[in-house]
Design a protein around this motif. Structure first.
Motif, PDB file in Angstrom:
ATOM      1  N   LEU A 405       0.806  -1.299  -0.066  1.00  0.00           N
ATOM      2  CA  LEU A 405      -0.180  -0.039  -0.030  1.00  0.00           C
ATOM      3  C   LEU A 405       0.807   1.252  -0.070  1.00  0.00           C
ATOM      4  O   LEU A 405       0.821   2.293  -0.522  1.00  0.00           O
ATOM      5  CB  LEU A 405      -0.982  -0.116   1.284  1.00  0.00           C
ATOM      6  N   ALA A 406       2.048   1.098   0.553  1.00  0.00           N
ATOM      7  CA  ALA A 406       2.854   2.447   0.839  1.00  0.00           C
ATOM      8  C   ALA A 406       3.721   2.443  -0.386  1.00  0.00           C
ATOM      9  O   ALA A 406       3.831   3.622  -1.071  1.00  0.00           O
ATOM     10  CB  ALA A 406       3.930   2.319   1.986  1.00  0.00           C
ATOM     11  N   ILE A 407       3.990   1.463  -1.327  1.00  0.00           N
ATOM     12  CA  ILE A 407       4.771   1.576  -2.477  1.00  0.00           C
ATOM     13  C   ILE A 407       3.556   2.082  -3.427  1.00  0.00           C
ATOM     14  O   ILE A 407       4.050   3.109  -4.219  1.00  0.00           O
ATOM     15  CB  ILE A 407       5.021   0.300  -3.153  1.00  0.00           C
ATOM     16  N   LEU A 408       2.435   1.780  -3.481  1.00  0.00           N
ATOM     17  CA  LEU A 408       1.370   2.275  -4.330  1.00  0.00           C
ATOM     18  C   LEU A 408       1.264   3.819  -4.322  1.00  0.00           C
ATOM     19  O   LEU A 408       0.946   4.542  -5.027  1.00  0.00           O
ATOM     20  CB  LEU A 408      -0.015   1.546  -4.115  1.00  0.00           C
ATOM     21  N   LEU A 416       5.637  11.237   0.158  1.00  0.00           N
ATOM     22  CA  LEU A 416       5.875  10.695   1.389  1.00  0.00           C
ATOM     23  C   LEU A 416       4.779  10.626   2.097  1.00  0.00           C
ATOM     24  O   LEU A 416       4.389   9.589   2.867  1.00  0.00           O
ATOM     25  CB  LEU A 416       6.664  11.911   2.124  1.00  0.00           C
ATOM     26  N   LEU A 417       3.714  11.551   1.871  1.00  0.00           N
ATOM     27  CA  LEU A 417       2.183  11.472   2.621  1.00  0.00           C
ATOM     28  C   LEU A 417       1.697  10.011   2.473  1.00  0.00           C
ATOM     29  O   LEU A 417       0.746   9.725   3.257  1.00  0.00           O
ATOM     30  CB  LEU A 417       1.626  12.624   1.971  1.00  0.00           C
ATOM     31  N   GLY A 418       1.875   9.538   1.313  1.00  0.00           N
ATOM     32  CA  GLY A 418       1.261   8.297   0.854  1.00  0.00           C
ATOM     33  C   GLY A 418       1.577   7.073   2.014  1.00  0.00           C
ATOM     34  O   GLY A 418       0.908   6.097   2.172  1.00  0.00           O
ATOM     35  N   ILE A 419       2.956   7.241   2.435  1.00  0.00           N
ATOM     36  CA  ILE A 419       3.404   5.992   3.316  1.00  0.00           C
ATOM     37  C   ILE A 419       2.771   6.320   4.588  1.00  0.00           C
ATOM     38  O   ILE A 419       2.168   5.516   5.202  1.00  0.00           O
ATOM     39  CB  ILE A 419       4.848   6.279   3.563  1.00  0.00           C
ATOM     40  N   TRP A 420       2.573   7.568   5.214  1.00  0.00           N
ATOM     41  CA  TRP A 420       1.778   8.020   6.400  1.00  0.00           C
ATOM     42  C   TRP A 420       0.195   7.469   6.243  1.00  0.00           C
ATOM     43  O   TRP A 420      -0.322   6.964   7.056  1.00  0.00           O
ATOM     44  CB  TRP A 420       1.737   9.581   6.447  1.00  0.00           C
ATOM     45  N   TRP A 421      -0.297   7.588   5.124  1.00  0.00           N
ATOM     46  CA  TRP A 421      -1.690   7.156   4.711  1.00  0.00           C
ATOM     47  C   TRP A 421      -1.934   5.613   4.726  1.00  0.00           C
ATOM     48  O   TRP A 421      -2.862   4.931   5.323  1.00  0.00           O
ATOM     49  CB  TRP A 421      -2.382   7.669   3.452  1.00  0.00           C
TER      50      TRP A 421
END
Length: 449
Positions: A405-408, A416-421
């Motif tokens: 999910l973080a990669i996506l 970077l915000l995608g990793i937090w989400w």
């Protein structure tokens, strides 16, 4: 025995046990926050290095949970059945296994230090040096932490949460005094920087362990820890009993940390400030998860004793009361993180870009705090029933989903915000699934009677 948890008003009994544990957990949070606040004065690169070193101390906590959780659950259940000799046997085995695991973990980390630190691909020389310095000391003397955590679990299993709280309070005071002295070196004291932070933390852990050990000898009350011999051979049945409960918990904790290590490596691609944000943000977030974990430890002992005594009604009522209490606390932390991210971040960071990165983390991660708190509390409840295998399966499966999910998400405009989400989304799902699992398990137990 210090505390019989199978009698008396449920909420009062649970709260009396939980408050000192939650306070002890909060003290643990203050340990980390104190370190980060002082290290923050050295700059984001030093924080990033300590963040990498802290990953290995976190990994060690997953390993020690084998002895801690296995011993705590077995001791609590045998106390509930009034089998004091068996409870003593499990307590001794847990302490012996904890010491052995601490020595082995320290040896492995020190031997493989260079490739372990190298995994995170730190490009900055200052951050890399900080990681080496902190890890060598914090992990090389990790046995003090191992024994402190295991003894805390065994005290809790007996219904005594006040002794660990008092020990941790003294440890915090020592840490708070040593941190500025050893890190910054005022007056005649040498400026040790990150090395000073590690020395302060290890010294505090040694003091906590010493107080818990001394208490065994000076107390006049019955205690399953009395008469423990570190160098006696451990009977195989106790090893099997502890491993049956503890191994799934250890695998769960270590897998969680390893997944976070992979995510940290992904975060490192966004610079040292991003790693520092993840490290500091995790410490700030521990205000909620340490408290929830502490309440889960109390619930674990409460459910362990009552399940051992065959009192399932008290088990279910205790869980409901805990669910409401921890859920409200989690919502409070959510409001705090979402509404005051700049003020909180400004305590630990002093560079504008670092503060901006931290604010994004605080807001996004804040939405999951209630769900994460409920998850940790429920893990304690299910473990008290001996269902550590189920906890392990749920946690490892859903936490592993963070990586794809973080990669996506990080590959989109979110960056970077995608990793937090990814962290927030999986925490929400885990909180819901664990609550459903508890009610499913207790319903099956009731129907099987």
């Amino acid at each position: 025995m210090e505390g019989n948890l199978t009698k008396g008003p449920i909420l009062k009994t649970l709260t009396k046990l939980a408050i000192p544990i939650m306070a002890s957990s909060f003290l643990g949070t203050l340990y980390n926050i104190t370190d980060m606040a002082w290290i923050g004065l050295l700059g984001a690169k030093a924080v990033a290095g300590v963040g990498v070193g802290g990953m290995f101390t976190w990994l060690s906590q997953g390993l020690v949970s084998l002895a801690r959780m296995g011993g705590q659950v077995q001791v609590a259940q045998h106390i509930g059945r009034r089998e004091q000799e068996e409870a003593h046997g499990y307590a001794q085995a847990a302490v012996q296994m904890s010491a052995l695991l601490g020595i082995l973990f320290a040896a492995v980390v020190l031997i493989l230090l260079k490739p372990l630190i190298g995994f995170f691909k730190l490009e900055d020389a200052e951050a890399l040096a900080a990681a080496f310095s902190y890890t060598k000391i914090a992990c090389g003397l990790i046995m003090f932490s191992f024994l402190s955590l295991t003894l805390t679990g065994l005290y809790t299993a007996q219904g005594d949460s006040k002794t660990p709280f008092a020990a941790n309070l003294v440890g915090l005071a020592v840490n708070m005094i040593l941190d500025p002295v050893l890190i910054l070196g005022p007056g005649p004291f040498p400026r040790l920087g990150v090395t000073g932070a590690a020395i302060a933390t290890v010294t505090a852990q040694f003091i906590v362990m010493s107080i818990l050990v001394m208490r065994i000898f000076v107390t006049k009350k019955e205690n399953v820890l009395k008469g423990i011999q570190l160098f006696e051979k451990i009977p195989p049945k106790y090893v099997r009993g502890i491993c049956k409960i503890g191994i799934p918990t250890a695998l769960q904790g270590m897998a969680y940390c390893m997944i976070s290590m992979v995510l940290t490596r992904m975060v490192s691609g966004f610079g040292a400030e991003a790693i520092a944000t993840q490290r500091v943000g995790g410490q700030i977030e521990s205000v909620s998860w340490n408290t929830a974990d502490g309440f889960g430890a109390a619930l674990n002992a409460f459910i362990g004793q009552n399940y051992g005594a065959g009192k399932m009604d008290r088990v279910k009522k205790g869980y409901r009361a805990s669910l409401i209490t921890v859920g409200v606390w989690g919502l409070f932390i959510t409001l705090l993180f979402v509404c005051f991210p700049e003020q909180i971040s400004g305590v630990f960071f002093h560079e504008p870009t670092a503060i901006a990165t931290a604010v994004g983390y605080m807001i996004i991660i804040g939405y999951s705090e209630a769900f994460m708190s409920v998850e940790l509390m429920t893990v304690g409840a299910l473990s008290g029933l001996g269902k550590t295998h189920l906890c392990s399966v749920i946690s490892i499966t859903l936490t592993s989903a963070r990586i794809p999910l973080a990669i996506l998400l990080s590959g989109t405009a979110l960056g970077l915000l995608g990793i937090w989400w990814a962290l927030t989304a999986t925490s929400v799902v885990k909180g819901i699934v664990f609550v459903m699992a508890f009610y499913w398990i207790t319903a099956r137990m009731r129907n099987s009677k």
